[in-house]
Motif scaffolding. Sequence first.
Motif, PDB file in Angstrom:
ATOM      1  N   GLY A 191       0.821  -1.217   0.000  1.00  0.00           N
ATOM      2  CA  GLY A 191       0.000   0.000   0.000  1.00  0.00           C
ATOM      3  C   GLY A 191       0.849   1.259   0.000  1.00  0.00           C
ATOM      4  O   GLY A 191       0.539   2.235  -0.690  1.00  0.00           O
ATOM      5  N   GLU A 251       2.237   1.744  -3.401  1.00  0.00           N
ATOM      6  CA  GLU A 251       1.176   2.226  -4.290  1.00  0.00           C
ATOM      7  C   GLU A 251       0.983   3.733  -4.164  1.00  0.00           C
ATOM      8  O   GLU A 251       0.729   4.417  -5.160  1.00  0.00           O
ATOM      9  CB  GLU A 251      -0.144   1.517  -4.005  1.00  0.00           C
ATOM     10  CG  GLU A 251      -1.315   2.008  -4.825  1.00  0.00           C
ATOM     11  CD  GLU A 251      -1.116   1.842  -6.321  1.00  0.00           C
ATOM     12  OE1 GLU A 251      -1.556   2.726  -7.072  1.00  0.00           O
ATOM     13  OE2 GLU A 251      -0.525   0.841  -6.752  1.00  0.00           O
ATOM     14  N   SER A 279       3.561   5.162  -6.418  1.00  0.00           N
ATOM     15  CA  SER A 279       3.511   4.817  -7.847  1.00  0.00           C
ATOM     16  C   SER A 279       2.210   5.260  -8.511  1.00  0.00           C
ATOM     17  O   SER A 279       2.213   5.674  -9.662  1.00  0.00           O
ATOM     18  CB  SER A 279       3.694   3.318  -8.049  1.00  0.00           C
ATOM     19  OG  SER A 279       2.551   2.620  -7.616  1.00  0.00           O
ATOM     20  N   ASP A 324      -0.236   3.661  -9.831  1.00  0.00           N
ATOM     21  CA  ASP A 324      -0.630   2.988 -11.071  1.00  0.00           C
ATOM     22  C   ASP A 324      -1.575   1.819 -10.815  1.00  0.00           C
ATOM     23  O   ASP A 324      -1.913   1.086 -11.739  1.00  0.00           O
ATOM     24  CB  ASP A 324       0.592   2.533 -11.859  1.00  0.00           C
ATOM     25  CG  ASP A 324       1.449   1.556 -11.094  1.00  0.00           C
ATOM     26  OD1 ASP A 324       1.078   1.201  -9.972  1.00  0.00           O
ATOM     27  OD2 ASP A 324       2.494   1.139 -11.630  1.00  0.00           O
ATOM     28  N   LEU A 325      -2.004   1.632  -9.589  1.00  0.00           N
ATOM     29  CA  LEU A 325      -2.984   0.640  -9.148  1.00  0.00           C
ATOM     30  C   LEU A 325      -2.490  -0.808  -9.205  1.00  0.00           C
ATOM     31  O   LEU A 325      -3.253  -1.705  -8.897  1.00  0.00           O
ATOM     32  CB  LEU A 325      -4.294   0.760  -9.929  1.00  0.00           C
ATOM     33  CG  LEU A 325      -5.060   2.068  -9.736  1.00  0.00           C
ATOM     34  CD1 LEU A 325      -6.333   2.046 -10.562  1.00  0.00           C
ATOM     35  CD2 LEU A 325      -5.384   2.306  -8.287  1.00  0.00           C
ATOM     36  N   PHE A 378       0.203  -2.055  -7.374  1.00  0.00           N
ATOM     37  CA  PHE A 378       0.521  -2.447  -6.010  1.00  0.00           C
ATOM     38  C   PHE A 378      -0.720  -2.473  -5.123  1.00  0.00           C
ATOM     39  O   PHE A 378      -0.777  -3.223  -4.153  1.00  0.00           O
ATOM     40  CB  PHE A 378       1.610  -1.529  -5.438  1.00  0.00           C
ATOM     41  CG  PHE A 378       2.929  -1.714  -6.115  1.00  0.00           C
ATOM     42  CD1 PHE A 378       3.724  -2.814  -5.832  1.00  0.00           C
ATOM     43  CD2 PHE A 378       3.365  -0.821  -7.074  1.00  0.00           C
ATOM     44  CE1 PHE A 378       4.936  -2.997  -6.471  1.00  0.00           C
ATOM     45  CE2 PHE A 378       4.565  -0.990  -7.717  1.00  0.00           C
ATOM     46  CZ  PHE A 378       5.362  -2.094  -7.425  1.00  0.00           C
ATOM     47  N   ALA A 379      -1.731  -1.693  -5.458  1.00  0.00           N
ATOM     48  CA  ALA A 379      -2.994  -1.748  -4.709  1.00  0.00           C
ATOM     49  C   ALA A 379      -3.663  -3.104  -4.908  1.00  0.00           C
ATOM     50  O   ALA A 379      -4.213  -3.683  -3.965  1.00  0.00           O
ATOM     51  CB  ALA A 379      -3.920  -0.630  -5.152  1.00  0.00           C
ATOM     52  N   ARG A 430      -8.575  -3.646 -12.549  1.00  0.00           N
ATOM     53  CA  ARG A 430      -7.673  -2.539 -12.878  1.00  0.00           C
ATOM     54  C   ARG A 430      -7.960  -1.897 -14.237  1.00  0.00           C
ATOM     55  O   ARG A 430      -7.985  -0.661 -14.326  1.00  0.00           O
ATOM     56  CB  ARG A 430      -6.220  -2.998 -12.814  1.00  0.00           C
ATOM     57  CG  ARG A 430      -5.236  -1.857 -13.038  1.00  0.00           C
ATOM     58  CD  ARG A 430      -3.794  -2.314 -12.870  1.00  0.00           C
ATOM     59  NE  ARG A 430      -2.904  -1.225 -13.130  1.00  0.00           N
ATOM     60  CZ  ARG A 430      -2.374  -0.955 -14.321  1.00  0.00           C
ATOM     61  NH1 ARG A 430      -2.659  -1.726 -15.349  1.00  0.00           N
ATOM     62  NH2 ARG A 430      -1.571   0.076 -14.478  1.00  0.00           N
TER      63      ARG A 430
END
Length: 154
Positions: free
Chosen positions: A20, A23, A26, A28-29, A31-32, A70
Amino acid sequence: MDWLSDNQWAGWLGAAIALGVVEVFSLDLIFAMLAFGALVGMTSSALGAAFIVSFLLAIGASAATLLLLRPPLIKRLHGGGPELTMSHGRLVGSQGLAVTRISGHEVGQVRLAGELWSASPYDETLAIEPGETVEVLEIRGATAYVHPVPRLDP
């Protein structure tokens, strides 16, 4: 090491928090979605599942969100909003009234949307007399480039 094997959920929680944080930097979704998978692994581990089961569930949840969730989220975030036209861009295509004589040699004035604008003819060989209706074809700086609207005489 016994503590970690007894509390696998804490390892999954740590991984979810770390992902988290990555994320946040970054945006960019990716790592989420991986963090969501780690939370699924944490939940299954807290419910007593073996590590391999938690790992497979975490991988499956991450893959599912990366593939299914995503793309529409990215499309929605990067799709933008409505097209915005800035102030003078709205005047292109509108009609106005010549207030002074406009020719290729002299800049005149037109009334557009209740405001006076400097105007030049789009075709420099034309002369536009006061009172003629004009259409805005282009705006460069603070000058409207206009063309007379043809009239049908009865």
